[in-house]
Design a protein around this motif. Structure first.
Motif, short mmCIF file in Angstrom:
data_model
loop_
_atom_site.label_atom_id
_atom_site.label_comp_id
_atom_site.label_asym_id
_atom_site.label_seq_id
_atom_site.Cartn_x
_atom_site.Cartn_y
_atom_site.Cartn_z
N ASN A 1 11.02 49.26 61.11
CA ASN A 1 10.44 48.15 61.89
C ASN A 1 9.03 47.77 61.45
O ASN A 1 8.33 47.04 62.15
CB ASN A 1 10.43 48.49 63.40
CG ASN A 1 11.83 48.65 63.97
OD1 ASN A 1 12.74 47.95 63.53
ND2 ASN A 1 12.01 49.56 64.93
N VAL A 2 8.61 48.27 60.30
CA VAL A 2 7.30 47.89 59.73
C VAL A 2 7.49 47.12 58.43
O VAL A 2 6.84 46.11 58.19
CB VAL A 2 6.42 49.13 59.50
CG1 VAL A 2 5.11 48.72 58.80
CG2 VAL A 2 6.11 49.81 60.82
N GLY A 3 8.46 47.56 57.60
CA GLY A 3 8.71 46.86 56.36
C GLY A 3 8.96 47.82 55.21
O GLY A 3 8.95 49.04 55.38
N ALA A 4 9.21 47.25 54.06
CA ALA A 4 9.50 48.04 52.86
C ALA A 4 8.68 47.50 51.69
O ALA A 4 8.29 46.33 51.66
CB ALA A 4 11.00 48.00 52.53
N THR A 5 8.41 48.39 50.72
CA THR A 5 7.69 48.01 49.50
C THR A 5 8.45 48.53 48.30
O THR A 5 8.72 49.73 48.21
CB THR A 5 6.26 48.58 49.50
OG1 THR A 5 5.59 48.16 50.68
CG2 THR A 5 5.50 48.09 48.28
N ILE A 6 8.83 47.63 47.40
CA ILE A 6 9.50 48.03 46.16
C ILE A 6 8.47 48.03 45.02
O ILE A 6 7.73 47.05 44.84
CB ILE A 6 10.66 47.06 45.83
CG1 ILE A 6 11.73 47.13 46.93
CG2 ILE A 6 11.28 47.41 44.48
CD1 ILE A 6 12.90 46.18 46.71
N TYR A 7 8.39 49.14 44.29
CA TYR A 7 7.48 49.29 43.18
C TYR A 7 8.29 49.33 41.87
O TYR A 7 9.38 49.91 41.83
CB TYR A 7 6.67 50.58 43.28
CG TYR A 7 5.77 50.67 44.47
CD1 TYR A 7 4.42 50.29 44.38
CD2 TYR A 7 6.22 51.15 45.70
CE1 TYR A 7 3.58 50.38 45.46
CE2 TYR A 7 5.39 51.23 46.80
CZ TYR A 7 4.07 50.84 46.67
OH TYR A 7 3.24 50.93 47.74
N PHE A 8 7.76 48.71 40.82
CA PHE A 8 8.33 48.89 39.50
C PHE A 8 7.21 48.79 38.47
O PHE A 8 6.19 48.14 38.71
CB PHE A 8 9.45 47.89 39.20
CG PHE A 8 8.99 46.45 39.08
CD1 PHE A 8 8.64 45.92 37.85
CD2 PHE A 8 8.94 45.64 40.20
CE1 PHE A 8 8.24 44.60 37.74
CE2 PHE A 8 8.54 44.33 40.09
CZ PHE A 8 8.18 43.80 38.87
N THR A 9 7.40 49.48 37.36
CA THR A 9 6.36 49.51 36.32
C THR A 9 6.90 48.96 35.02
O THR A 9 8.11 49.00 34.75
CB THR A 9 5.86 50.95 36.09
OG1 THR A 9 6.88 51.71 35.45
CG2 THR A 9 5.48 51.62 37.39
N LEU A 10 5.99 48.42 34.22
CA LEU A 10 6.29 48.00 32.85
C LEU A 10 5.23 48.59 31.94
O LEU A 10 4.06 48.68 32.33
CB LEU A 10 6.30 46.47 32.76
CG LEU A 10 7.45 45.74 33.47
CD1 LEU A 10 7.24 44.25 33.43
CD2 LEU A 10 8.79 46.10 32.85
N PRO A 11 5.61 49.01 30.74
CA PRO A 11 4.62 49.61 29.84
C PRO A 11 3.45 48.66 29.60
O PRO A 11 3.64 47.45 29.46
CB PRO A 11 5.41 49.88 28.55
CG PRO A 11 6.84 49.97 29.00
CD PRO A 11 6.97 49.03 30.15
N PHE A 12 2.25 49.22 29.56
CA PHE A 12 1.03 48.42 29.33
C PHE A 12 0.97 47.99 27.88
O PHE A 12 1.23 48.77 26.97
CB PHE A 12 -0.19 49.28 29.68
CG PHE A 12 -1.49 48.56 29.47
CD1 PHE A 12 -1.94 47.64 30.40
CD2 PHE A 12 -2.27 48.79 28.35
CE1 PHE A 12 -3.13 46.98 30.22
CE2 PHE A 12 -3.45 48.12 28.16
CZ PHE A 12 -3.89 47.20 29.11
N SER A 13 0.68 46.70 27.65
CA SER A 13 0.54 46.19 26.28
C SER A 13 -0.76 45.42 26.17
O SER A 13 -1.14 44.69 27.06
CB SER A 13 1.73 45.28 25.96
OG SER A 13 1.80 44.19 26.86
N TRP A 14 -1.47 45.64 25.01
CA TRP A 14 -2.75 44.95 24.82
C TRP A 14 -2.46 43.49 24.49
O TRP A 14 -1.60 43.20 23.70
CB TRP A 14 -3.52 45.60 23.68
CG TRP A 14 -4.00 46.94 24.05
CD1 TRP A 14 -3.40 48.14 23.85
CD2 TRP A 14 -5.20 47.24 24.74
NE1 TRP A 14 -4.13 49.18 24.35
CE2 TRP A 14 -5.26 48.65 24.91
CE3 TRP A 14 -6.25 46.48 25.24
CZ2 TRP A 14 -6.30 49.29 25.55
CZ3 TRP A 14 -7.29 47.12 25.87
CH2 TRP A 14 -7.30 48.51 26.01
#
Length: 789
Positions: free
Chosen positions: A776-789
């Motif tokens: 009853n508060v909510g959800a958070t979806i996290y995803f990562t991508l490799p860091f590129s310069w």
């Protein structure tokens, strides 16, 4: 005479030896001092102005006299959590921290801390003596009773003086709004204030608000008659336990009130309070610290009576005086007025008086000079007689003048050369790409280098160290960075030897490497040239790591991908040819049966046919999702630069069109970077995430979706947060399994494959995916991508 001088010298020598012995003994005794353990226990929380003032006052008093104290500061947070559960938690925490220590002294602020210390000092605090502050006389008598080894500073609020002053300013006052809360200190101070009003003028009508909600209080003071005032004691929360805080309460009441707001505590200042005879928490704390110092010096606490130190003072806010048109002449002479506009005479009174005195003295000197001028005129006549002698001397000086002129020209040429070199140095200083700064050493009493102080820095210093130049010059390294420089030993060696040193250094807090050249300018100055080489170091580490892991990773990934491809091809073939065709046939036969015989069938049979067709559609949708999931693993990545912000907005607008009846608020709270990924697969990830957010916020009154990201040295971390139905974190691992759902299809549509597809695509890009939520508060979806310069 010689013998007398020898005796004097011997006496002086013995006296010097005696003084040295005394100083050595004092230093030895000082070295034997043991550290005293002191606990400061506060009733309320850090950040509460009243508590912070008392704590700072105590620390100021102790730091002024002692250098061998170990001081611990604890907070009970009783204003916000006045519960037995909070007391039990505090007991457990403090018992764990202090029951095995020898505590020499306890200082408490306000009632709750004193009560707790008295009850538990034997079990937790080594039965240490107690010095309290912030407790009025009535509560002190109630809490102390027959307790021993306790003294302190009695809190003496001064409602009498404040009320008398208010009547002096406005003798027509007929009603006083007394505002206090239902805490121990609030009720006690409120009773004292009411008694004072009745004692000074029994005919004044009193209205109290400890039993009313805050909105009703604001409404009443907004319509207060002109012959009334508001008097605030302590008001932290209302009858509904709505926590507002001392300062916010005062500001809101002042904004609503049409009459002056008087206050008994200094934390009301600059928050809308007019003023009054106000209790200063810092003075209370300093008085308690003075008592603590006496006890630490060995004085018997039972022989030290409780202090009635008067910590109140008349303080008023100039802006509020102007607001209610109150003249300063009606205030006591010893009053302090804050926020006053600048007055040259009041500010520089001593300078103005001194200037007048100097002017008078100058007039006297002028008179004296006039007298001497007449005297000089007579002397001039005598000097003319000697003119001839000076003329002859002048001829001799003329010959010397030619020599002086030649020396002067040589000096001018030297000065021009110096100016040219100074210009070249300044040009190099300002234009060089490396950071450059000059500092002088800072020594302690033992002449040991303990810090450095910046004297000058070049413009490139900002780019290399990411610090503004104005924040550096004139300050020490510790003032700027919060810790001593790591290179103090190197700089000390440079000052001793005069040799230039070149070295590399690393600062872990900012994860940065620097190449440094340091050299001695003078006995009190060192120049440092430095360059940030973090990227170079990181590149070397990365290349080394890649070279070591490349062959192993290629072999492992090849085997894994080969097996996954075989499994996915088999799975895709089975799903597409063995499952979808029968389901479509069932759906078609059901449709034909309904079209040909629907009118003759019973209503229950019609419902069964519709259910069969609905189940077929759900199964076909599920099979399509499985195909999509399998293709996500099989598809080769075609990476390109992608503006992920534009992709989020595009998918959101597409879903908004699909749900025209919904008004979902999209918030992008950080800058979103450009990433390097497969465009089609990344769009599928974003579509699945936002589709979930739309689906699970359908019951929210004001649905919203928040998007943002953070960056580490290795990856981007993206998050998508909603305020929907949420879920229990105990089941979070189930959500990334095929067909795993926490809600029925009647509640929320879907097949349970969307999150699995997200995770598979992100892993294919070398990233991670996870989900957090609260029911009853909510959800958070996290995803990562490799860091590129």
């Amino acid at each position: 005479m010689k013998k007398g001088g020898l005796n004097c010298f011997r006496t002086f020598l013995w006296l010097l030896i005696f003084i040295s012995a005394i100083l050595c003994a004092m230093q030895y005794n000082h070295g034997e001092k043991t550290t005293k353990n002191i606990v400061i226990l506060n009733s309320y929380h850090k950040g509460l102005t009243w508590t912070d003032e008392q704590t700072n006052g105590i620390l100021n008093a102790l730091n002024q006299y002692h250098n061998d104290l170990s001081i611990s500061v604890e907070y009970m947070d009783w204003k916000r959590y006045p519960t037995e559960e909070n007391i039990n938690n505090i007991y457990t925490q403090l018992e764990y921290k202090y029951s095995n220590q020898k505590i020499d002294l306890i200082l408490t602020t306000d009632d709750a801390a004193l009560d707790f210390a008295l009850k538990h000092r034997h079990a937790i605090f080594s039965d240490a003596p107690i010095v309290f502050s912030g407790v009025n006389e009535k509560d002190a008598l109630r809490l102390l009773r027959e307790h021993q080894k306790v003294t302190g500073v009695v809190e003496k609020v001064d409602p009498d003086q404040t009320i008398a002053l208010a009547l002096k300013i406005n003798p027509k006052i007929k009603e006083v709004y007394v505002i206090y809360d239902n805490t121990e200190s609030g009720l006690s101070t409120g009773e004292l204030t009411i008694e004072a009003i009745r004692r000074i003028n029994p005919e004044i009508k009193i209205k109290t608000y400890n039993d009313k909600p805050f909105n009703e209080l604001l409404s009443d003071v907004a319509h207060a008659p002109k012959d009334s005032i508001v008097l605030i004691t302590t008001y932290y929360s209302d009858i509904d336990h709505t926590v507002l805080g001392f300062e916010k309460t005062c500001r809101l009441i002042s904004a609503a009130s049409a009459v002056p707001i008087y206050h008994l505590y200094t934390f009301g200042l600059n928050n809308g309070a007019l003023g009054g005879s106000m209790l200063n928490g810092k003075l209370q704390g300093e008085a308690a610290g003075q008592l603590a110092f006496r006890i630490l010096q060995g004085e018997d606490i039972d022989r030290i009576p409780r202090s009635d130190f008067q910590a109140t003072e008349y303080i008023f806010d100039y802006h509020q005086l102007q607001r209610f048109n109150i003249s300063k002449s009606k205030l006591p002479k010893e009053s302090t007025i804050i926020n006053k506009p600048f007055s040259f005479f009041e500010t520089y009174h001593d300078i103005v008086v001194t200037t007048i005195i100097i002017f008078v003295i100058l007039v006297i000197f002028i008179c004296i000079l006039l007298y001497h001028l007449k005297k000089i005129h007579r002397m001039k006549e005598e000097l003319e007689a000697k003119h001839d002698e000076l003329t002859q001397l002048n001829k001799e000086l003329t010959a010397s003048d030619h020599k002086i002129k030649s020396q002067y020209l040589e000096l001018v040429r030297t000065q021009e050369n110096l100016m040219l070199r100074e210009h070249q140095y300044r040009l190099l200083f300002e234009k060089m790409l490396n950071g450059f700064f000059v500092f002088k050493p800072v020594y302690n009493e033992d002449h040991k280098l303990v810090d450095i102080k910046f004297l000058n820095v070049n413009p490139s210093f900002k780019q290399q160290a990411n610090i503004q130049i104005d924040d550096v010059i004139g300050r020490t390294w510790t003032d700027i960075f919060g810790y001593p420089s790591l290179e103090l030993s190197i700089y000390e060696r440079i000052l001793e030897t005069g040799r230039t040193e070149r070295f590399e250094t690393y600062y872990g807090k900012i994860n940065a490497y620097y190449l440094v050249n340091a050299f001695k300018i003078s006995s009190n100055q060192i120049g440092v040239i430095f360059e940030n080489i973090s990227e170079y170091k990181m590149a070397i580490k990365e290349i080394k790591k890649l070279n070591e892991e490349l062959e192993q990773r290629v072999a492992i990934r090849t085997a894994e991908l080969s097996q996954a491809m075989d499994e996915l091809e088999s799975f895709t073939y089975t799903v597409s040819h063995d499952l979808k065709s029968p389901l479509r046939a069932i759906d078609s036969y059901s449709r034909i049966m309904y079209e040909d015989h629907g009118k003759n069938l019973h209503s229950d049979a019609v419902d069964i046919i519709h259910n069969i067709r609905g189940i077929c559609k759900d199964l076909i949708s599920m099979i399509n999702n499985l195909l999509e999931y399998s293709m996500a693993s099989k598809k080769e990545l075609s990476k390109e630069e992608i503006n992920i912000k534009e992709m989020f907005i595009s998918v959101f607008n597409e879903l908004q069109l699909a749900y025209p009846e919904r008004e979902v608020n999209l918030i992008i709270e950080t800058v979103l970077p450009t990433v390097y990924a497969d465009k089609l697969l990344l769009r599928q990830v974003i579509y699945n995430i936002l589709s979930n957010a739309f689906k699970f916020t359908k019951n929210a009154s004001k649905p919203r979706i928040i998007i943002g990201n953070t960056i580490t040295s290795e990856e981007y971390i993206f998050y998508v947060k909603d305020n929907g139905i949420g879920f229990n974190m105990e089941y979070s691992k189930k959500l990334f399994g095929i067909f795993q759902r926490l809600h029925t299809s009647d509640e929320f549509e879907g097949t349970g494959i969307g999150l699995v597809t997200i995770k598979k695509i992100i892993q294919k890009h070398g990233g991670r995916a996870w989900i957090e939520g609260q029911v009853n508060v909510g959800a958070t979806i996290y995803f990562t991508l490799p860091f590129s310069w």
